[in-house]
Design a protein around this motif. Structure first.
Motif, PDB file in Angstrom:
ATOM      1  N   GLU A 275       0.823  -1.208   0.000  1.00  0.00           N
ATOM      2  CA  GLU A 275       0.000   0.000   0.000  1.00  0.00           C
ATOM      3  C   GLU A 275       0.854   1.253   0.000  1.00  0.00           C
ATOM      4  O   GLU A 275       0.563   2.220  -0.727  1.00  0.00           O
ATOM      5  CB  GLU A 275      -0.930  -0.013   1.223  1.00  0.00           C
ATOM      6  CG  GLU A 275      -1.965  -1.127   1.183  1.00  0.00           C
ATOM      7  CD  GLU A 275      -2.601  -1.389   2.539  1.00  0.00           C
ATOM      8  OE1 GLU A 275      -2.217  -0.687   3.523  1.00  0.00           O
ATOM      9  OE2 GLU A 275      -3.446  -2.298   2.640  1.00  0.00           O
ATOM     10  N   ASP A 276       1.907   1.264   0.805  1.00  0.00           N
ATOM     11  CA  ASP A 276       2.758   2.467   0.882  1.00  0.00           C
ATOM     12  C   ASP A 276       3.435   2.753  -0.457  1.00  0.00           C
ATOM     13  O   ASP A 276       3.544   3.913  -0.871  1.00  0.00           O
ATOM     14  CB  ASP A 276       3.815   2.300   1.981  1.00  0.00           C
ATOM     15  CG  ASP A 276       3.234   2.381   3.385  1.00  0.00           C
ATOM     16  OD1 ASP A 276       2.038   2.733   3.511  1.00  0.00           O
ATOM     17  OD2 ASP A 276       3.976   2.087   4.347  1.00  0.00           O
ATOM     18  N   ALA A 277       3.909   1.711  -1.127  1.00  0.00           N
ATOM     19  CA  ALA A 277       4.565   1.921  -2.414  1.00  0.00           C
ATOM     20  C   ALA A 277       3.591   2.499  -3.437  1.00  0.00           C
ATOM     21  O   ALA A 277       3.926   3.443  -4.174  1.00  0.00           O
ATOM     22  CB  ALA A 277       5.146   0.606  -2.921  1.00  0.00           C
ATOM     23  N   LEU A 278       2.387   1.963  -3.493  1.00  0.00           N
ATOM     24  CA  LEU A 278       1.417   2.466  -4.453  1.00  0.00           C
ATOM     25  C   LEU A 278       0.904   3.849  -4.071  1.00  0.00           C
ATOM     26  O   LEU A 278       0.615   4.670  -4.949  1.00  0.00           O
ATOM     27  CB  LEU A 278       0.270   1.469  -4.602  1.00  0.00           C
ATOM     28  CG  LEU A 278       0.659   0.144  -5.270  1.00  0.00           C
ATOM     29  CD1 LEU A 278      -0.509  -0.827  -5.276  1.00  0.00           C
ATOM     30  CD2 LEU A 278       1.175   0.357  -6.699  1.00  0.00           C
ATOM     31  N   ASP A 279       0.808   4.135  -2.769  1.00  0.00           N
ATOM     32  CA  ASP A 279       0.453   5.501  -2.343  1.00  0.00           C
ATOM     33  C   ASP A 279       1.512   6.499  -2.799  1.00  0.00           C
ATOM     34  O   ASP A 279       1.202   7.583  -3.292  1.00  0.00           O
ATOM     35  CB  ASP A 279       0.326   5.566  -0.814  1.00  0.00           C
ATOM     36  CG  ASP A 279      -0.996   5.026  -0.309  1.00  0.00           C
ATOM     37  OD1 ASP A 279      -1.953   4.895  -1.116  1.00  0.00           O
ATOM     38  OD2 ASP A 279      -1.081   4.725   0.900  1.00  0.00           O
ATOM     39  N   LYS A 280       2.771   6.131  -2.613  1.00  0.00           N
ATOM     40  CA  LYS A 280       3.871   7.003  -3.025  1.00  0.00           C
ATOM     41  C   LYS A 280       3.830   7.244  -4.536  1.00  0.00           C
ATOM     42  O   LYS A 280       4.004   8.368  -5.016  1.00  0.00           O
ATOM     43  CB  LYS A 280       5.208   6.381  -2.617  1.00  0.00           C
ATOM     44  CG  LYS A 280       6.421   7.257  -2.849  1.00  0.00           C
ATOM     45  CD  LYS A 280       7.711   6.535  -2.495  1.00  0.00           C
ATOM     46  CE  LYS A 280       7.757   6.137  -1.043  1.00  0.00           C
ATOM     47  NZ  LYS A 280       9.076   5.512  -0.685  1.00  0.00           N
ATOM     48  N   ALA A 281       3.591   6.179  -5.287  1.00  0.00           N
ATOM     49  CA  ALA A 281       3.501   6.317  -6.740  1.00  0.00           C
ATOM     50  C   ALA A 281       2.322   7.194  -7.136  1.00  0.00           C
ATOM     51  O   ALA A 281       2.431   8.044  -8.033  1.00  0.00           O
ATOM     52  CB  ALA A 281       3.372   4.934  -7.378  1.00  0.00           C
ATOM     53  N   GLN A 282       1.192   7.013  -6.475  1.00  0.00           N
ATOM     54  CA  GLN A 282       0.015   7.803  -6.807  1.00  0.00           C
ATOM     55  C   GLN A 282       0.246   9.283  -6.510  1.00  0.00           C
ATOM     56  O   GLN A 282      -0.160  10.152  -7.298  1.00  0.00           O
ATOM     57  CB  GLN A 282      -1.187   7.299  -6.023  1.00  0.00           C
ATOM     58  CG  GLN A 282      -2.495   7.992  -6.398  1.00  0.00           C
ATOM     59  CD  GLN A 282      -3.665   7.483  -5.589  1.00  0.00           C
ATOM     60  OE1 GLN A 282      -3.509   7.144  -4.408  1.00  0.00           O
ATOM     61  NE2 GLN A 282      -4.838   7.426  -6.196  1.00  0.00           N
ATOM     62  N   ARG A 283       0.903   9.583  -5.407  1.00  0.00           N
ATOM     63  CA  ARG A 283       1.197  10.992  -5.098  1.00  0.00           C
ATOM     64  C   ARG A 283       2.094  11.608  -6.167  1.00  0.00           C
ATOM     65  O   ARG A 283       1.893  12.754  -6.576  1.00  0.00           O
ATOM     66  CB  ARG A 283       1.841  11.103  -3.713  1.00  0.00           C
ATOM     67  CG  ARG A 283       0.890  10.838  -2.562  1.00  0.00           C
ATOM     68  CD  ARG A 283       1.489  11.266  -1.235  1.00  0.00           C
ATOM     69  NE  ARG A 283       2.672  10.495  -0.880  1.00  0.00           N
ATOM     70  CZ  ARG A 283       2.652   9.366  -0.175  1.00  0.00           C
ATOM     71  NH1 ARG A 283       1.492   8.863   0.235  1.00  0.00           N
ATOM     72  NH2 ARG A 283       3.771   8.748   0.145  1.00  0.00           N
ATOM     73  N   TRP A 284       3.090  10.845  -6.607  1.00  0.00           N
ATOM     74  CA  TRP A 284       3.968  11.338  -7.672  1.00  0.00           C
ATOM     75  C   TRP A 284       3.169  11.592  -8.937  1.00  0.00           C
ATOM     76  O   TRP A 284       3.334  12.626  -9.601  1.00  0.00           O
ATOM     77  CB  TRP A 284       5.081  10.326  -7.933  1.00  0.00           C
ATOM     78  CG  TRP A 284       6.076  10.793  -8.953  1.00  0.00           C
ATOM     79  CD1 TRP A 284       7.256  11.456  -8.715  1.00  0.00           C
ATOM     80  CD2 TRP A 284       5.969  10.666 -10.383  1.00  0.00           C
ATOM     81  NE1 TRP A 284       7.887  11.742  -9.897  1.00  0.00           N
ATOM     82  CE2 TRP A 284       7.123  11.281 -10.940  1.00  0.00           C
ATOM     83  CE3 TRP A 284       5.036  10.116 -11.226  1.00  0.00           C
ATOM     84  CZ2 TRP A 284       7.336  11.338 -12.319  1.00  0.00           C
ATOM     85  CZ3 TRP A 284       5.233  10.166 -12.600  1.00  0.00           C
ATOM     86  CH2 TRP A 284       6.377  10.771 -13.126  1.00  0.00           C
ATOM     87  N   SER A 285       2.322  10.663  -9.296  1.00  0.00           N
ATOM     88  CA  SER A 285       1.507  10.793 -10.504  1.00  0.00           C
ATOM     89  C   SER A 285       0.624  12.031 -10.442  1.00  0.00           C
ATOM     90  O   SER A 285       0.524  12.796 -11.414  1.00  0.00           O
ATOM     91  CB  SER A 285       0.652   9.530 -10.679  1.00  0.00           C
ATOM     92  OG  SER A 285      -0.247   9.654 -11.748  1.00  0.00           O
ATOM     93  N   GLN A 286      -0.008  12.249  -9.321  1.00  0.00           N
ATOM     94  CA  GLN A 286      -0.893  13.411  -9.180  1.00  0.00           C
ATOM     95  C   GLN A 286      -0.102  14.715  -9.236  1.00  0.00           C
ATOM     96  O   GLN A 286      -0.552  15.703  -9.832  1.00  0.00           O
ATOM     97  CB  GLN A 286      -1.673  13.305  -7.868  1.00  0.00           C
ATOM     98  CG  GLN A 286      -2.700  12.182  -7.882  1.00  0.00           C
ATOM     99  CD  GLN A 286      -3.278  11.885  -6.505  1.00  0.00           C
ATOM    100  OE1 GLN A 286      -2.686  12.225  -5.474  1.00  0.00           O
ATOM    101  NE2 GLN A 286      -4.427  11.230  -6.476  1.00  0.00           N
TER     102      GLN A 286
END
Length: 355
Positions: A275-286
């Motif tokens: 979850e943390d890895a995908l949260d980090k990726a999503q924040r970067w994407s946004q």
């Protein structure tokens, strides 16, 4: 990902007539970040949905070296059950060792057959440069040619000039991915510079085709802050995630320090890693306005099957919650969802991916 060690029981030629059929309409269900990309690339990112890698086939040093060949049945399985098929290809081992990297026409025609068969079935196809080991500073695999270090980077650029020209008339459902898992000597600015040059080579013949670029560190989410994308409105960023690594890679004997077999998944700490890895990726994407694709995840066959299924469903669900399409690693080898030996799905994994 690394090579297959599992043998295949049936070997067929790729030739054959394949009936046209659209894959299942699995699409992402939440908005994705698209402020810095074109409408068409945004739409493609949303339609990639659920996908599969045809791994260890055309990316082996020689097709069949890693126990599996690309058969018509695999194209059927992939296109009939998934929206997207990622086609890893080791172009570098089938090209001249000189800077021009002139492609072997026989091998290129083999790739043509695979690409066109998948496109005819209605699939989105991600075509990459895979396992060009020397470009990241890795030792070569058995049966892999080495070249003068002075021409390593230029060969990637010239490979893409040829690949892009070869497929410039294919529909937009064909997506190019510049390099699988850059790492080592390419991390940071070296990859930023080379990716821009390779993209420029693509744009000479494909000015608007969607192209995937991944960060360094083996497409690691942690390397996203160092990724500097070229100014281009037709990009998707590809990430890979195999956390928890001691679970997904247990029992692989070709790692420098193999992980022992017996680790299960998924407790609260393991779930948090995903979850943390995908949260980090999503924040970067946004923050950057560029959509993501999860190009690889999976668990090696030595892990217990219930844990593999639990992990697979966890990653699938967490990616889809964030509007990230994915391509599972892989169809029919040591991480596979299909068993060549039994001629059937590894059913807990199939359910975890598609039900």
């Amino acid at each position: 990902m690394n090579r297959a060690i599992h043998s295949l029981t049936a070997v067929l030629a790729l030739a054959g007539t394949l009936a046209c059929a659209a894959p299942p309409p699995h699409v992402t269900q939440v908005p994705i970040a698209c402020t810095q990309v074109s409408r068409e690339t945004c739409a493609i990112a949303g339609r990639l949905g659920r996908g599969i890698n045809l791994g260890n086939m055309l990316d082996a040093p020689r097709e069949g070296d890693w126990g599996v060949k690309l058969e018509p049945a695999y194209i059927d399985l992939a296109a009939d059950n998934f929206n997207t098929v990622r086609l890893p290809v080791r172009w570098s081992n089938h090209a001249a060792p000189t800077a021009d990297a002139t492609l072997d026409p026989k091998f290129a025609a083999r790739v043509d057959q695979a690409v066109d068969a998948l496109l005819a079935r209605g699939a989105y196809v991600i075509l990459d440069v895979h396992h060009y080991t020397q470009i990241s500073g890795d030792p070569p695999h058995p049966h892999e040619q080495t070249v003068d270090p002075a021409v390593v980077d230029q060969r990637l650029i010239n490979l893409w000039k040829q690949i892009a020209t070869r497929y410039r008339d294919r529909p937009p459902r064909l997506i190019f991915e510049l390099l699988n898992e850059p790492h080592g000597r390419l991390d940071g600015e070296p990859w930023n510079r080379l990716a821009a040059q390779a993209l420029a080579a693509v744009r000479e013949s494909n000015p608007t085709r969607t192209v995937m670029i991944g960060p360094g560190g083996w497409n690691s989410v942690d390397e996203l802050p160092r990724l500097r994308l070229p100014a281009d409105r037709n990009l998707i960023v590809s990430i890979h995630n195999y956390d928890p690594f001691d679970f997904t890679h247990q029992g692989i004997d070709y790692l420098a320090k193999p992980f022992p077999v017996g680790t299960r998944c998924c407790d609260a700490g393991q779930r948090r890693k995903v979850e943390d890895a995908l949260d980090k990726a999503q924040r970067w994407s946004q923050a950057h306005g560029v959509p993501l694709h999860l190009g690889e995840f999976g668990a090696f066959e030595k892990a217990d099957i219930d844990s593999r299924a639990a992990y697979t469903r966890l990653v699938r669900d967490e990616a889809e919650k964030r509007g990230i399409g994915w391509t599972y690693w892989e169809l029919a080898s040591t991480f596979g969802v299909w068993s060549p030996a039994n001629g059937q799905w590894v059913e807990p994994l199939r359910r975890a991916l598609l039900d």
